[in-house]
Design an enzyme around this catalytic site. Structure first.
Site, PDB file in Angstrom:
ATOM      1  N   GLY A 114       0.832  -1.199   0.000  1.00 55.52           N
ATOM      2  CA  GLY A 114       0.000   0.000   0.000  1.00 55.52           C
ATOM      3  C   GLY A 114       0.869   1.253   0.000  1.00 55.52           C
ATOM      4  N   GLY A 116       2.394   3.121   2.290  1.00 55.87           N
ATOM      5  CA  GLY A 116       3.648   3.121   3.053  1.00 55.87           C
ATOM      6  C   GLY A 116       4.721   2.318   2.345  1.00 55.87           C
ATOM      7  N   THR A 117       4.380   1.096   1.971  1.00 59.92           N
ATOM      8  CA  THR A 117       5.332   0.183   1.318  1.00 59.92           C
ATOM      9  C   THR A 117       5.810   0.752  -0.022  1.00 59.92           C
ATOM     10  OG1 THR A 117       4.125  -1.624   2.345  1.00 59.92           O
ATOM     11  CG2 THR A 117       5.618  -2.228   0.580  1.00 59.92           C
ATOM     12  N   ILE A 138      -6.991  -3.320   1.432  1.00 60.29           N
ATOM     13  CA  ILE A 138      -8.456  -3.385   1.484  1.00 60.29           C
ATOM     14  C   ILE A 138      -9.044  -1.978   1.471  1.00 60.29           C
ATOM     15  CG2 ILE A 138      -8.574  -5.610   2.695  1.00 60.29           C
ATOM     16  CD1 ILE A 138      -9.389  -3.937   5.252  1.00 60.29           C
ATOM     17  N   ASP A 139      -8.256  -0.972   1.877  1.00 58.12           N
ATOM     18  CA  ASP A 139      -8.795   0.391   2.043  1.00 58.12           C
ATOM     19  C   ASP A 139      -9.108   1.079   0.712  1.00 58.12           C
ATOM     20  OD1 ASP A 139      -8.158  -0.120   4.684  1.00 58.12           O
ATOM     21  OD2 ASP A 139      -6.305   1.046   4.649  1.00 58.12           O
ATOM     22  N   MET A 181     -13.153  -0.846   8.783  1.00 57.58           N
ATOM     23  CA  MET A 181     -11.776  -0.355   8.585  1.00 57.58           C
ATOM     24  C   MET A 181     -11.695   0.647   7.428  1.00 57.58           C
ATOM     25  SD  MET A 181      -9.178  -3.533   9.120  1.00 57.58           S
ATOM     26  CE  MET A 181      -8.566  -3.963  10.738  1.00 57.58           C
ATOM     27  N   GLY A 182     -10.466   1.072   7.104  1.00 53.20           N
ATOM     28  CA  GLY A 182     -10.287   1.985   5.974  1.00 53.20           C
ATOM     29  C   GLY A 182      -9.384   3.167   6.257  1.00 53.20           C
TER      30      GLY A 182
HETATM   31  O1  F6P Z   1      -4.563  -0.599   5.786  1.00 50.37           O
HETATM   32  C1  F6P Z   1      -5.275  -1.748   6.073  1.00 50.37           C
HETATM   33  C2  F6P Z   1      -5.816  -1.719   7.484  1.00 50.37           C
HETATM   34  O2  F6P Z   1      -6.582  -2.885   7.692  1.00 50.37           O
HETATM   35  C3  F6P Z   1      -6.616  -0.469   7.833  1.00 50.37           C
HETATM   36  O3  F6P Z   1      -7.920  -0.497   7.343  1.00 50.37           O
HETATM   37  C4  F6P Z   1      -6.514  -0.493   9.330  1.00 50.37           C
HETATM   38  O4  F6P Z   1      -6.639   0.805   9.860  1.00 50.37           O
HETATM   39  C5  F6P Z   1      -5.139  -1.042   9.577  1.00 50.37           C
HETATM   40  O5  F6P Z   1      -4.750  -1.738   8.420  1.00 50.37           O
HETATM   41  C6  F6P Z   1      -5.060  -1.973  10.762  1.00 50.37           C
HETATM   42  O6  F6P Z   1      -3.737  -2.339  10.954  1.00 50.37           O
HETATM   43  P1  F6P Z   1      -3.266  -3.523  11.928  1.00 50.37           P
HETATM   44  O7  F6P Z   1      -3.412  -4.804  11.174  1.00 50.37           O
HETATM   45  O8  F6P Z   1      -1.857  -3.208  12.233  1.00 50.37           O
HETATM   46  O9  F6P Z   1      -4.171  -3.506  13.125  1.00 50.37           O
END
Ligand code: F6P
Length: 361
Positions: A114, A116-117, A138-139, A181-182
């Protein structure tokens, strides 16, 4: 051509399908060789974190969630956190990464991730590494593509959850708040909310007003629709307020960003004094990221995995594959990795409003 491959950031359904598409085309059509880098960039920072990645390794993984390479959302080569004498120290490990790429005799790197990567990928590209990218999350919040793989599967999970919440909400005449999420983008909530027939869709792009939600719930109960489904993004917040943070950035070494969570509870607490009906909160959490990819994500991921090799073959480094207007294409990593948001006056929001879905504004 010998390529290193890594999956970085939060996992999502379809990562393995990308790996399969990549390796099958690469080996069979182009005669390329692949090295699997384990646990995201960590596999280039620490020693002995690689695996062979050939036809045998990718057999039978199309339907599997997660990633056979493992992943990490805390391994930034430019700001890697390690423990020294019991304390966290942040180090620039980019030189080590460059040396390891050389030692592994890699001609290039395929990075599946995504924002960051892919940002880290672009930075490594500026240091001379041959990099191509593949957009995952997924976002669905990457500006360079209309759709990331993983999104469709998550929307399916959300839709099914909202369907199930309908029956129990109606039986108990309750207000059901479902937290989705998102991060800072409301795509999952918007699409899942529309598909599931939610009464309210609350997204970060449109800070909500509690009194608007209260009066709408009252109208609904008076009009004899005595239950309500509220789909709320983890990043949504009341107008004038702030996002609900589950963990501050400084408490998650190496991650660099906050972990969101709790927006549903915040909303329920704000509504409770004004709403007679019982309110319950469901947090979908990582259910949205797990399990087998949807057929659509399998297709998209397979296409991305195969197509990214066009970029390698043509020497189009520092680019990633993307989907634009239904067509596969490519875009520069410099542009594509920026965060994308729901257009608050776009067609989907307008049409959702037009059929009576409230955004609490
Ligand atoms: O970026 C994907 C995501 O699932 C976001 O929707 C969510 O805020 C985050 O990652 C959750 O991260 P973690 O798996 O570190 O709890």
């Amino acid at each position: 051509m010998r390529l290193g491959v890594l999956t970085g950031g939060g996992d999502c359904p379809g990562l393995n399908a990308v790996l399969r598409g990549l390796v099958r085309r690469g080996v069979q059509e182009l005669g390329y060789e692949f090295v699997g880098i384990l646990n995201g960039y960590e596999g280039l920072i620490l020693p002995d974190l690689t695996m062979p990645l050939g036809l045998n390794e990718v057999r039978g993984i199309l339907t599997k969630g997660g990633t056979i390479l493992g992943t990490s959302n805390k391994a930034d080569p430019f700001a890697y956190v390690t423990k020294e004498g019991g304390v966290n120290v942040t180090k620039d490990m980019s030189e080590t990464v460059l040396k390891r790429i050389k030692a592994l005799k890699l001609d290039g790197l395929v990075v599946i991730g995504g924002d960051g990567t892919l940002t880290m990928a672009h930075k490594l590209g500026q240091r001379g590494v041959n990099i191509v990218g593949c957009p995952k999350t997924i976002d669905n919040d990457l500006s360079g593509t209309d759709q990331t793989f993983g999104f469709d599967t998550a929307v399916n999970v959300i839709t099914e959850a909202i369907d199930r919440l309908h029956t129990t909400a109606e039986a108990h005449q309750r207000v059901m708040v479902v937290e989705i999420m998102g991060r800072n983008a409301g795509f999952l909530t918007l699409e899942g909310g529309i598909a599931g027939g939610a009464d309210f869709i609350l997204i970060p792009e449109l800070p909500y007003e509690v009194d608007k939600i209260v009066s709408r719930i009252q109208e609904m109960y008076e009009a004899k629709k005595k239950f309500a489904i509220v789909a709320i993004s983890e990043g949504a917040f009341p107008r004038g307020g702030g996002q609900a943070v589950a963990q501050k950035a400084e408490d998650i070494p190496g991650r660099g960003v906050v972990r969101l969570g709790g927006s549903g509870k915040v909303l329920a607490d704000l509504l409770a004094p004004h709403v007679e009906a019982e309110i319950r909160v469901t947090v979908l959490g990582h259910l949205q990221r797990g399990g087998t990819p949807s057929p659509m994500d399998r297709v998209l991921a397979t296409m991305y995995g195969s197509m990214v090799l066009d970029l390698v073959r043509d020497g189009k480094w520092d680019h990633m594959v993307c989907l634009r207007g239904g067509e596969l294409g490519f875009t520069s990593l410099a542009e594509s990795r920026k965060e994308r948001h729901v257009d608050p006056v776009g067609d989907k929001v307008r049409m959702a409003k037009a059929i009576g879905i409230s955004f609490g504004v």
